[in-house]
Design a protein around this motif. Structure first.
Motif, PDB file in Angstrom:
ATOM      1  N   PRO A 123     -12.721  66.116  42.199  1.00  0.00           N
ATOM      2  CA  PRO A 123     -12.320  67.208  43.095  1.00  0.00           C
ATOM      3  C   PRO A 123     -12.843  68.541  42.599  1.00  0.00           C
ATOM      4  N   GLY A 124     -12.982  69.467  43.531  1.00  0.00           N
ATOM      5  CA  GLY A 124     -13.337  70.825  43.164  1.00  0.00           C
ATOM      6  C   GLY A 124     -12.094  71.677  43.044  1.00  0.00           C
ATOM      7  N   MET A 125     -12.144  72.867  43.564  1.00  0.00           N
ATOM      8  CA  MET A 125     -11.029  73.819  43.484  1.00  0.00           C
ATOM      9  C   MET A 125      -9.778  73.249  44.146  1.00  0.00           C
ATOM     10  N   PHE A 126      -8.650  73.328  43.434  1.00  0.00           N
ATOM     11  CA  PHE A 126      -7.380  72.891  43.997  1.00  0.00           C
ATOM     12  C   PHE A 126      -6.769  74.028  44.827  1.00  0.00           C
ATOM     13  N   ALA A 149     -19.685  76.631  49.038  1.00  0.00           N
ATOM     14  CA  ALA A 149     -19.342  75.441  48.264  1.00  0.00           C
ATOM     15  C   ALA A 149     -19.697  74.176  49.032  1.00  0.00           C
ATOM     16  N   ASP A 150     -19.946  73.117  48.281  1.00  0.00           N
ATOM     17  CA  ASP A 150     -20.186  71.819  48.909  1.00  0.00           C
ATOM     18  C   ASP A 150     -18.949  71.377  49.689  1.00  0.00           C
ATOM     19  N   VAL A 151     -19.201  70.724  50.806  1.00  0.00           N
ATOM     20  CA  VAL A 151     -18.132  70.106  51.597  1.00  0.00           C
ATOM     21  C   VAL A 151     -18.554  68.675  51.885  1.00  0.00           C
ATOM     22  N   SER A 154     -16.764  84.901  45.606  1.00  0.00           N
ATOM     23  CA  SER A 154     -17.059  83.566  45.084  1.00  0.00           C
ATOM     24  C   SER A 154     -16.498  82.514  46.038  1.00  0.00           C
ATOM     25  N   HIS A 155     -17.224  81.430  46.188  1.00  0.00           N
ATOM     26  CA  HIS A 155     -16.863  80.399  47.160  1.00  0.00           C
ATOM     27  C   HIS A 155     -16.211  79.187  46.492  1.00  0.00           C
ATOM     28  N   GLY A 156     -15.364  78.527  47.264  1.00  0.00           N
ATOM     29  CA  GLY A 156     -14.813  77.228  46.887  1.00  0.00           C
ATOM     30  C   GLY A 156     -14.437  76.494  48.155  1.00  0.00           C
ATOM     31  N   SER A 157     -14.181  75.208  48.030  1.00  0.00           N
ATOM     32  CA  SER A 157     -13.685  74.426  49.175  1.00  0.00           C
ATOM     33  C   SER A 157     -12.353  73.811  48.752  1.00  0.00           C
ATOM     34  N   PRO A 209     -12.048  70.854  53.611  1.00  0.00           N
ATOM     35  CA  PRO A 209     -12.926  70.717  54.779  1.00  0.00           C
ATOM     36  C   PRO A 209     -13.842  71.900  55.047  1.00  0.00           C
ATOM     37  N   GLU A 210     -13.711  73.002  54.260  1.00  0.00           N
ATOM     38  CA  GLU A 210     -14.544  74.167  54.534  1.00  0.00           C
ATOM     39  C   GLU A 210     -14.724  74.998  53.269  1.00  0.00           C
TER      40      GLU A 210
END
Length: 284
Positions: A136-139, A254-256, A163-166, A196-197
């Motif tokens: 998983p990425g960002m919680f 961020a990757d989705v 900064s981006h996260g999903s 999802p985004e």
């Protein structure tokens, strides 16, 4: 199937234990300090046995793994070789690792957060036990770190607002873990789990404000000042790793992925839905 779930003081593991029992599986909840579970937010089914398992202390592995077929494992590199040996001796056939998408960086060994997960992944991949890797990425729950500041000041200090996260809901991670533990056809591979985004940190604050029904200001701060403020809560290498990661994602979506839907049968929960569910934490 008899599953050992480690880290049951946390939201993901406690939710996973509940899901496994709901579906009729035998499960054992483990924690470094099992006597403290009652004092945490973890709510476990009353009929689930709780055992001590400190992932940095091999002396606790044998009893925790006795009679176990599968394991949900947190990434603790200091004891991983001993844990794998104990799991193999106990007849464990499958280990699901809660890893991190930080291992997907070009050289994960250069970041202390990524390095720990990478070390555990490599040990599991080299072992004879089937390993499934959840990355998983960002919680979404990371947003709780802003709650005190929002309630006290109506604002959030951000070193990198763009900064981006999903962000991913911890319930989705627990459901993904349930799927790979119980379906042999899903085992033995790695999954990149995301929300999802892609959202910037500032956009996440905006969604929290909408859910809480109050304005929340974003205060851009120098990374050095943010590091100083966080020094009472986190070790310096972890803070540096977080700053390096967020700096690298400024202006970079961020990757989705669709791995949550593939594993659970439903789309990943949105950050807006998480914010609505937890809005009271951000109200005065």
């Amino acid at each position: 199937m008899h599953t050992l779930v480690t880290g049951c003081r946390g939201r993901i593991s406690s939710a996973l234990v509940t899901l496994l029992r709901r579906d009729g599986h035998t499960v054992r909840a483990a924690s470094r300090t099992p006597e403290g579970l009652a004092a945490t937010a973890a709510v476990l089914p009353a009929d689930v046995p709780v055992v001590a398992c400190d992932l940095s202390d091999p002396a606790t592995f044998g009893a925790a793994l006795d009679g176990v077929d599968s394991v949900f494992l947190y990434a603790e590199p200091s004891g991983i070789d001993a844990f794998i040996a104990a799991a193999e001796a106990a007849g464990v056939g499958h280990i699901v690792l809660l890893s991190s998408n930080s291992v997907l960086a070009p050289d994960p060994r250069q970041n202390p957060i990524a390095a720990a997960h990478h070390t555990v992944e490599q040990a599991l991949i080299a072992s004879p036990v089937t390993a499934t890797l959840l990355r998983p990425g960002m919680f979404a729950t990371n947003a709780h770190q802003w709650a005190d500041s929002v309630r006290a000041h109506g604002s959030v200090d951000l070193p990198y607002p763009d900064s981006h996260g999903s962000p991913i809901d911890s319930d989705d991670i627990a459901e993904a873990a349930l799927a790979v533990l119980t379906d042999p056809g899903l085992q033995g591979v790695a999954y990149h789990l995301t929300g999802p985004e892609s959202l910037t940190a500032a956009e996440q604050v905006g969604l929290l404000a909408a859910a809480a029904g109050r304005p929340i200001a974003v205060n851009p701060v120098a990374p050095e000042d943010w590091k100083k403020a966080m020094s009472a809560h986190l070790p310096e290498p972890i803070i540096d790793g977080l700053l390096a990661y967020t700096a690298a994602t400024v202006g970079v979506p961020a990757d989705v992925t669709d791995d949550i839907e593939r594993l659970t049968g439903h789309p990943a929960r949105t950050f807006a839905a998480w914010a609505e569910k937890h809005a009271t934490a951000f109200r005065s």
